[in-house]
Design an enzyme around this catalytic site. Sequence first.
Site, PDB file in Angstrom:
ATOM      1  N   SER A  30       0.825  -1.222   0.000  1.00  0.00           N
ATOM      2  CA  SER A  30       0.000   0.000   0.000  1.00  0.00           C
ATOM      3  C   SER A  30       0.850   1.259   0.000  1.00  0.00           C
ATOM      4  O   SER A  30       1.683   1.464   0.888  1.00  0.00           O
ATOM      5  CB  SER A  30      -0.896   0.045   1.244  1.00  0.00           C
ATOM      6  OG  SER A  30      -1.948  -0.849   1.106  1.00  0.00           O
ATOM      7  N   HIS A  61      -2.453   0.635  -4.884  1.00  0.00           N
ATOM      8  CA  HIS A  61      -1.754  -0.512  -5.484  1.00  0.00           C
ATOM      9  C   HIS A  61      -1.883  -0.388  -7.004  1.00  0.00           C
ATOM     10  O   HIS A  61      -2.980  -0.523  -7.546  1.00  0.00           O
ATOM     11  CB  HIS A  61      -2.383  -1.829  -5.021  1.00  0.00           C
ATOM     12  CG  HIS A  61      -2.158  -2.111  -3.566  1.00  0.00           C
ATOM     13  ND1 HIS A  61      -1.202  -2.993  -3.125  1.00  0.00           N
ATOM     14  CD2 HIS A  61      -2.742  -1.594  -2.469  1.00  0.00           C
ATOM     15  CE1 HIS A  61      -1.215  -3.014  -1.806  1.00  0.00           C
ATOM     16  NE2 HIS A  61      -2.147  -2.177  -1.380  1.00  0.00           N
ATOM     17  N   HIS A  83      -4.372  -9.341  -1.844  1.00  0.00           N
ATOM     18  CA  HIS A  83      -4.476  -9.681  -0.430  1.00  0.00           C
ATOM     19  C   HIS A  83      -5.432 -10.854  -0.215  1.00  0.00           C
ATOM     20  O   HIS A  83      -6.379 -11.039  -0.985  1.00  0.00           O
ATOM     21  CB  HIS A  83      -5.016  -8.485   0.368  1.00  0.00           C
ATOM     22  CG  HIS A  83      -4.164  -7.259   0.296  1.00  0.00           C
ATOM     23  ND1 HIS A  83      -4.190  -6.406  -0.780  1.00  0.00           N
ATOM     24  CD2 HIS A  83      -3.250  -6.755   1.163  1.00  0.00           C
ATOM     25  CE1 HIS A  83      -3.337  -5.418  -0.562  1.00  0.00           C
ATOM     26  NE2 HIS A  83      -2.746  -5.604   0.594  1.00  0.00           N
ATOM     27  N   TYR A  85      -7.670 -10.911   1.988  1.00  0.00           N
ATOM     28  CA  TYR A  85      -9.020 -10.394   2.286  1.00  0.00           C
ATOM     29  C   TYR A  85      -9.816 -10.062   1.027  1.00  0.00           C
ATOM     30  O   TYR A  85     -11.018  -9.818   1.082  1.00  0.00           O
ATOM     31  CB  TYR A  85      -8.962  -9.169   3.213  1.00  0.00           C
ATOM     32  CG  TYR A  85      -8.269  -7.941   2.655  1.00  0.00           C
ATOM     33  CD1 TYR A  85      -8.817  -7.200   1.612  1.00  0.00           C
ATOM     34  CD2 TYR A  85      -7.055  -7.521   3.185  1.00  0.00           C
ATOM     35  CE1 TYR A  85      -8.182  -6.084   1.107  1.00  0.00           C
ATOM     36  CE2 TYR A  85      -6.407  -6.399   2.693  1.00  0.00           C
ATOM     37  CZ  TYR A  85      -6.972  -5.687   1.654  1.00  0.00           C
ATOM     38  OH  TYR A  85      -6.332  -4.588   1.140  1.00  0.00           O
ATOM     39  N   GLU A  86      -9.145 -10.063  -0.140  1.00  0.00           N
ATOM     40  CA  GLU A  86      -9.894  -9.805  -1.374  1.00  0.00           C
ATOM     41  C   GLU A  86     -10.780 -11.000  -1.746  1.00  0.00           C
ATOM     42  O   GLU A  86     -11.628 -10.888  -2.635  1.00  0.00           O
ATOM     43  CB  GLU A  86      -8.936  -9.413  -2.508  1.00  0.00           C
ATOM     44  CG  GLU A  86      -8.292  -8.040  -2.263  1.00  0.00           C
ATOM     45  CD  GLU A  86      -7.293  -7.642  -3.329  1.00  0.00           C
ATOM     46  OE1 GLU A  86      -7.726  -7.269  -4.429  1.00  0.00           O
ATOM     47  OE2 GLU A  86      -6.074  -7.724  -3.065  1.00  0.00           O
ATOM     48  N   ALA A 113       2.409  -1.200   4.297  1.00  0.00           N
ATOM     49  CA  ALA A 113       2.027  -0.131   5.212  1.00  0.00           C
ATOM     50  C   ALA A 113       1.516  -0.806   6.478  1.00  0.00           C
ATOM     51  O   ALA A 113       0.878  -1.856   6.400  1.00  0.00           O
ATOM     52  CB  ALA A 113       0.913   0.716   4.604  1.00  0.00           C
ATOM     53  N   MET A 211      -2.097  -6.201   7.153  1.00  0.00           N
ATOM     54  CA  MET A 211      -2.978  -7.245   6.601  1.00  0.00           C
ATOM     55  C   MET A 211      -2.318  -8.010   5.459  1.00  0.00           C
ATOM     56  O   MET A 211      -3.004  -8.531   4.583  1.00  0.00           O
ATOM     57  CB  MET A 211      -4.271  -6.609   6.082  1.00  0.00           C
ATOM     58  CG  MET A 211      -5.007  -5.768   7.108  1.00  0.00           C
ATOM     59  SD  MET A 211      -6.407  -4.923   6.347  1.00  0.00           S
ATOM     60  CE  MET A 211      -6.858  -3.778   7.642  1.00  0.00           C
ATOM     61  N   SER A 212      -1.002  -8.036   5.445  1.00  0.00           N
ATOM     62  CA  SER A 212      -0.344  -8.643   4.276  1.00  0.00           C
ATOM     63  C   SER A 212       1.012  -9.219   4.651  1.00  0.00           C
ATOM     64  O   SER A 212       1.293  -9.489   5.815  1.00  0.00           O
ATOM     65  CB  SER A 212      -0.152  -7.560   3.208  1.00  0.00           C
ATOM     66  OG  SER A 212       0.818  -6.616   3.642  1.00  0.00           O
ATOM     67  N   ASN A 235       0.227   4.931  10.570  1.00  0.00           N
ATOM     68  CA  ASN A 235      -0.748   5.407  11.565  1.00  0.00           C
ATOM     69  C   ASN A 235      -0.450   4.717  12.882  1.00  0.00           C
ATOM     70  O   ASN A 235       0.201   3.672  12.909  1.00  0.00           O
ATOM     71  CB  ASN A 235      -2.167   5.048  11.107  1.00  0.00           C
ATOM     72  CG  ASN A 235      -2.330   3.557  10.860  1.00  0.00           C
ATOM     73  OD1 ASN A 235      -1.898   3.053   9.819  1.00  0.00           O
ATOM     74  ND2 ASN A 235      -2.904   2.863  11.801  1.00  0.00           N
ATOM     75  N   HIS A 247      -8.116   4.250   5.366  1.00  0.00           N
ATOM     76  CA  HIS A 247      -7.139   3.951   4.315  1.00  0.00           C
ATOM     77  C   HIS A 247      -6.569   5.244   3.724  1.00  0.00           C
ATOM     78  O   HIS A 247      -5.434   5.266   3.260  1.00  0.00           O
ATOM     79  CB  HIS A 247      -7.790   3.081   3.233  1.00  0.00           C
ATOM     80  CG  HIS A 247      -6.811   2.512   2.239  1.00  0.00           C
ATOM     81  ND1 HIS A 247      -5.757   1.701   2.615  1.00  0.00           N
ATOM     82  CD2 HIS A 247      -6.698   2.666   0.887  1.00  0.00           C
ATOM     83  CE1 HIS A 247      -5.054   1.372   1.536  1.00  0.00           C
ATOM     84  NE2 HIS A 247      -5.599   1.939   0.476  1.00  0.00           N
TER      85      HIS A 247
HETATM   86  N1  HPA Z   1      -3.941  -2.079  10.851  1.00  0.00           N
HETATM   87  C1  HPA Z   1      -3.928  -2.989   9.848  1.00  0.00           C
HETATM   88  N2  HPA Z   1      -3.391  -2.749   8.656  1.00  0.00           N
HETATM   89  C2  HPA Z   1      -2.840  -1.554   8.465  1.00  0.00           C
HETATM   90  C3  HPA Z   1      -2.823  -0.561   9.450  1.00  0.00           C
HETATM   91  C4  HPA Z   1      -3.410  -0.838  10.718  1.00  0.00           C
HETATM   92  O1  HPA Z   1      -3.428  -0.018  11.645  1.00  0.00           O
HETATM   93  N3  HPA Z   1      -2.196   0.513   8.908  1.00  0.00           N
HETATM   94  C5  HPA Z   1      -1.847   0.187   7.639  1.00  0.00           C
HETATM   95  N4  HPA Z   1      -2.231  -1.064   7.359  1.00  0.00           N
END
Ligand code: HPA
Length: 278
Positions: A30, A61, A83, A85-86, A113, A211-212, A235, A247
């Site tokens: 990401s 992406h 991913h 989750y897709e 990310a 998540m990856s 974040n 996002h």
């Molecule tokens: N959680 C999960 N996936 C993420 C996050 C998060 O805080 N930030 C960027 N990808």
Amino acid sequence: MDYPLLEKATQVIQAAFPSARPAFAMILGSGWSDVAGAFHVRGELGYETIPGLGRTGVVGHAGKLLWGDLAGLETLIFQGRRHYYEGEGWTPVALPVFAMKHLGVRRLLLTNAAGGIRRDLVPGTLMILSDHINGMGVNPLVGPHHPHWGPRFPDMSHVYSSRLSTLLRKAGEELKLPISEGVYYAASGPSYETPAEIKAYRTLGADAVGMSTVPEAILARAAGIELAGLSCITNAAAGISTENLSHEEVTETTRQTMPLMKRLIQAYWSKLAELADR
Ligand code: HPA
């Protein structure tokens, strides 16, 4: 995993780049896509033209496979990732690793990310993955054993190569860019975590969450590819700050951090070029 489809995809890539002999590869997560601008691109292929890969629907992406070089190193760049989750199973997630192994790639950089759990991992920090926790509840190697991925029960004691991580650290030092290190926790997503989950992950030893990456890391390690991992902390994880997660915040932080990300990748590739066994 759909192995006939993975093999077909590999043939399509080989046919598109017939003279490619890449020993290096990178998967850009990401917000990382623009890092590819550091490379001299010799060819590109849209994900939608690669059977089994398909278009990525996630903002940030790009969805292109690039063949290029930097510091004299031929590299396959997967600009954007698919991913779990897709919801299309493991085939699109595993495809880049399957194909790069077939094409002779021996070293891989995985980027993503992530949310910072450890307090010092503030947005804009770059973090080398020292290890991971697979919290997805699934493993991409579940299913009939395929010799492409090495042994049935591959060792995961040293997923992230210490010598490649050292090169990343040295590249950062050269640029006077402080780089952190930590344990990445992979949740399946796509919902962000609750504050209680983040507290639990911290207790388990996680420093950052995303998540990856972990599926590709497991597959690459099993297949004998030497790898390193790099997160851009975008974040504070849920409950660490009072802000809601989005996002947009993730992509905005990577946009602001892009000059550093690009310089680090350039410096790291120059270090890779010094490896005696490259
Ligand atoms: N959680 C999960 N996936 C993420 C996050 C998060 O805080 N930030 C960027 N990808």
